[in-house]
Design an enzyme around this catalytic site. Structure first.
Site, PDB file in Angstrom:
ATOM      1  N   LYS A 128       1.807   3.784 -10.993  1.00 50.38           N
ATOM      2  CA  LYS A 128       1.148   2.639 -10.212  1.00 50.38           C
ATOM      3  C   LYS A 128      -0.598   1.880 -10.732  1.00 50.38           C
ATOM      4  O   LYS A 128      -1.189   2.871  -9.274  1.00 50.38           O
ATOM      5  CB  LYS A 128       1.204   2.328  -8.913  1.00 50.38           C
ATOM      6  CG  LYS A 128       1.451   1.109  -8.085  1.00 50.38           C
ATOM      7  CD  LYS A 128       2.248   1.250  -7.549  1.00 50.38           C
ATOM      8  CE  LYS A 128       1.420  -0.294  -6.189  1.00 50.38           C
ATOM      9  NZ  LYS A 128       0.249  -0.010  -5.519  1.00 50.38           N
ATOM     10  N   SER A 149       4.191   5.300   1.827  1.00 51.81           N
ATOM     11  CA  SER A 149       2.898   5.544   0.813  1.00 51.81           C
ATOM     12  C   SER A 149       2.589   6.127   1.727  1.00 51.81           C
ATOM     13  O   SER A 149       2.706   7.578   2.950  1.00 51.81           O
ATOM     14  CB  SER A 149       1.780   4.480   1.880  1.00 51.81           C
ATOM     15  OG  SER A 149       0.507   4.695   1.862  1.00 51.81           O
ATOM     16  N   TYR A 198      -1.699  10.041  -3.623  1.00 55.47           N
ATOM     17  CA  TYR A 198      -3.361   9.236  -3.479  1.00 55.47           C
ATOM     18  C   TYR A 198      -4.077  10.695  -3.993  1.00 55.47           C
ATOM     19  O   TYR A 198      -2.802  12.083  -3.185  1.00 55.47           O
ATOM     20  CB  TYR A 198      -3.792   9.382  -2.129  1.00 55.47           C
ATOM     21  CG  TYR A 198      -3.827   7.561  -2.221  1.00 55.47           C
ATOM     22  CD1 TYR A 198      -4.131   7.534  -3.274  1.00 55.47           C
ATOM     23  CD2 TYR A 198      -3.161   7.182  -1.565  1.00 55.47           C
ATOM     24  CE1 TYR A 198      -4.126   5.476  -3.766  1.00 55.47           C
ATOM     25  CE2 TYR A 198      -3.680   5.292  -0.730  1.00 55.47           C
ATOM     26  CZ  TYR A 198      -3.829   4.620  -2.034  1.00 55.47           C
ATOM     27  OH  TYR A 198      -3.598   3.632  -1.925  1.00 55.47           O
ATOM     28  N   THR A 232      -0.446   6.338  -7.053  1.00 58.57           N
ATOM     29  CA  THR A 232      -1.641   5.115  -7.825  1.00 58.57           C
ATOM     30  C   THR A 232      -2.626   5.585  -8.240  1.00 58.57           C
ATOM     31  O   THR A 232      -3.834   6.883  -8.265  1.00 58.57           O
ATOM     32  CB  THR A 232      -1.776   4.535  -6.026  1.00 58.57           C
ATOM     33  OG1 THR A 232      -0.399   4.622  -5.247  1.00 58.57           O
ATOM     34  CG2 THR A 232      -2.509   3.830  -6.385  1.00 58.57           C
ATOM     35  N   HIS A 248      -3.261  -3.761  -7.406  1.00 62.14           N
ATOM     36  CA  HIS A 248      -3.592  -3.090  -6.222  1.00 62.14           C
ATOM     37  C   HIS A 248      -3.622  -4.423  -4.743  1.00 62.14           C
ATOM     38  O   HIS A 248      -4.088  -4.232  -3.988  1.00 62.14           O
ATOM     39  CB  HIS A 248      -5.015  -2.468  -5.441  1.00 62.14           C
ATOM     40  CG  HIS A 248      -4.426  -1.707  -4.519  1.00 62.14           C
ATOM     41  ND1 HIS A 248      -4.037   0.596  -4.622  1.00 62.14           N
ATOM     42  CD2 HIS A 248      -4.434  -1.046  -3.521  1.00 62.14           C
ATOM     43  CE1 HIS A 248      -3.728   0.717  -3.704  1.00 62.14           C
ATOM     44  NE2 HIS A 248      -3.952   0.421  -3.150  1.00 62.14           N
TER      45      HIS A 248
HETATM   46  C1  GLV Z   1      -4.375   1.690   0.400  1.00 60.06           C
HETATM   47  O1  GLV Z   1      -3.545   1.849  -0.905  1.00 60.06           O
HETATM   48  C2  GLV Z   1      -5.048   0.232   0.621  1.00 60.06           C
HETATM   49  O2  GLV Z   1      -4.824  -0.897  -0.119  1.00 60.06           O
HETATM   50  O3  GLV Z   1      -5.476   0.314   1.874  1.00 60.06           O
END
Ligand code: GLV
Length: 379
Positions: A252, A107, A130, A156, A276
């Site tokens: 995603k 991530s 991100y 994302t 998510h």
């Molecule tokens: C970050 O991707 C979260 O969902 O906290």
């Protein structure tokens, strides 16, 4: 680890070993957690069709993801703060994934940096991006991922703004934890966790601290995201990112057929049907409910991956039966990591592999490409 017989065992152990604010961070969904619960409930409601007396001796869970061989149709999903579940969490999870023959996704909001992970593993991993307002920083992240030889970029697309997770606010989630009495007592009862974090390469957001001015200590994740993430993000930016990156791109966070149709035209290698993990739009459909129309509409032009509630091999089978090419799972391995570091992640993967293999045998299928709607009872 052998007595950990299912992901729920790992979860219970992780809950005892990981400080509450970090366990809750991974565990939580947004707002009333309706979508979080729907992800699991809708998977559980799908019943598998038992078939008997089929020769399943030569069956295999192997397949491909993005054209690369994998031993199991599963990748470890990007998880923010992974290295707060266990010191060096990202490195340990990546090693376990690679040893098991499946991809690991790092991530942007990881604790160990891209460089920390790249220096500690010997195979390429996927990097999740991100998009922040500071495009220079985004470009530098992409460059760093390229320099680390990451084999795919996972963009994302469902988090321009953050869905509120009530427990993060109540727990005062921060990295590193603030020295409040409540936190100190919690950490004092988790000595193995404290030691692992003390010994780890990083105790802050490794990809960000030292790269964005004034971000040496990112205390409140929610505040930081609100101030830095780009609300203007649009399909045009996807084009820009695809060009900057130049490699395999995964989008995603797609839940709607119209969005999937646009995604399929971007040249991305794959999309991930995902809400998510129930952490963004509460009230959105479960991922498994969103999957079939998307797989039907774009499955022949883009690899359709799935994430949302995967806790077993049976769940992997259910998603593939409804049209997913393969799955991603976050919480399942995060519980393993919290429960037992690298061995715990390896165990989580092994549990799901064994469950998938046995479920294939008992539904009478010998290969991942043979899993279709016929394995669902009443389909
Ligand atoms: C970050 O991707 C979260 O969902 O906290």
């Amino acid at each position: 680890m052998k007595t950990m017989t299912c992901i729920e065992d790992l979860r219970q152990t992780a809950r005892r070993r990981v400080p509450r604010m970090f366990f809750d961070y991974a565990e939580s969904g947004s707002y009333a957690e309706e979508t979080l619960r729907a992800n699991r409930a809708d998977l559980e409601a799908m019943k598998l069709r038992q078939r008997i007396l089929v020769d399943v001796a030569g069956r295999s869970t192997s397949t491909t993801m993005l054209g690369e061989p994998v031993s199991l149709p599963l990748a470890l999903a990007p998880i923010g703060l992974c290295g707060m579940q266990h010191g060096n969490g990202e490195i340990l999870a990546c090693r376990a994934a690679h040893a098991a023959g499946i991809p690991f996704t790092l991530s942007t909001m990881s604790i160990c940096s891209i460089e920390d992970v790249a220096a500690s593993v010997d195979k390429p991993f996927w990097f999740q991006l991100y998009v922040m307002k500071d495009r220079g920083f985004v470009r530098s992240l992409i460059e760093r991922a390229k320099a680390a030889k990451c084999s795919a970029l996972v963009l994302t697309v469902d988090l321009q703004v953050l869905g509120q997770r009530h427990r993060d606010i109540k727990n005062g989630l921060s990295v590193p934890p603030e020295t409040r009495v409540k936190n100190l007592i919690d950490i004092a009862t988790k000595p193995a966790w404290a030691l692992s974090v003390l010994r780890s390469k990083s105790r802050t957001f490794g990809n960000i601290a030292g790269h964005v001015r004034g971000m040496e200590n990112v205390n409140s994740l929610a505040v930081w995201i609100a101030s830095q993430f780009d609300e203007t993000l649009s399909w045009k930016d996807v084009e820009w990112i695809a060009n900057e990156w130049g490699g395999k791109l995964i989008l995603k966070g797609i839940l709607d057929v119209e969005d999937a149709l646009i995604a399929a035209k971007t040249g991305a290698a794959a999309l991930v049907v995902s809400n998510h993990g129930g952490r963004q739009l509460d009230g959105a459909p479960s991922s498994i409910a969103a999957l079939p129309p998307i797989a039907e509409a774009v499955g022949s032009s883009i690899e359709v991956l799935f994430d949302g509630g995967i806790r077993s091999g049976q769940d992997i089978m259910r998603a593939i039966a409804l049209g997913a090419h393969a799955c991603l799972s976050g919480r399942a391995y995060i519980y393993g990591l919290g429960a037992g570091g690298q061995a715990g992640v390896a165990r989580a993967i092994e549990i799901m592999r064994n469950e998938l293999s046995v479920s294939m045998a008992l539904t009478g299928v010998t290969g991942i490409d043979k899993i279709d709607r016929s394995v669902i009872a009443g389909a």
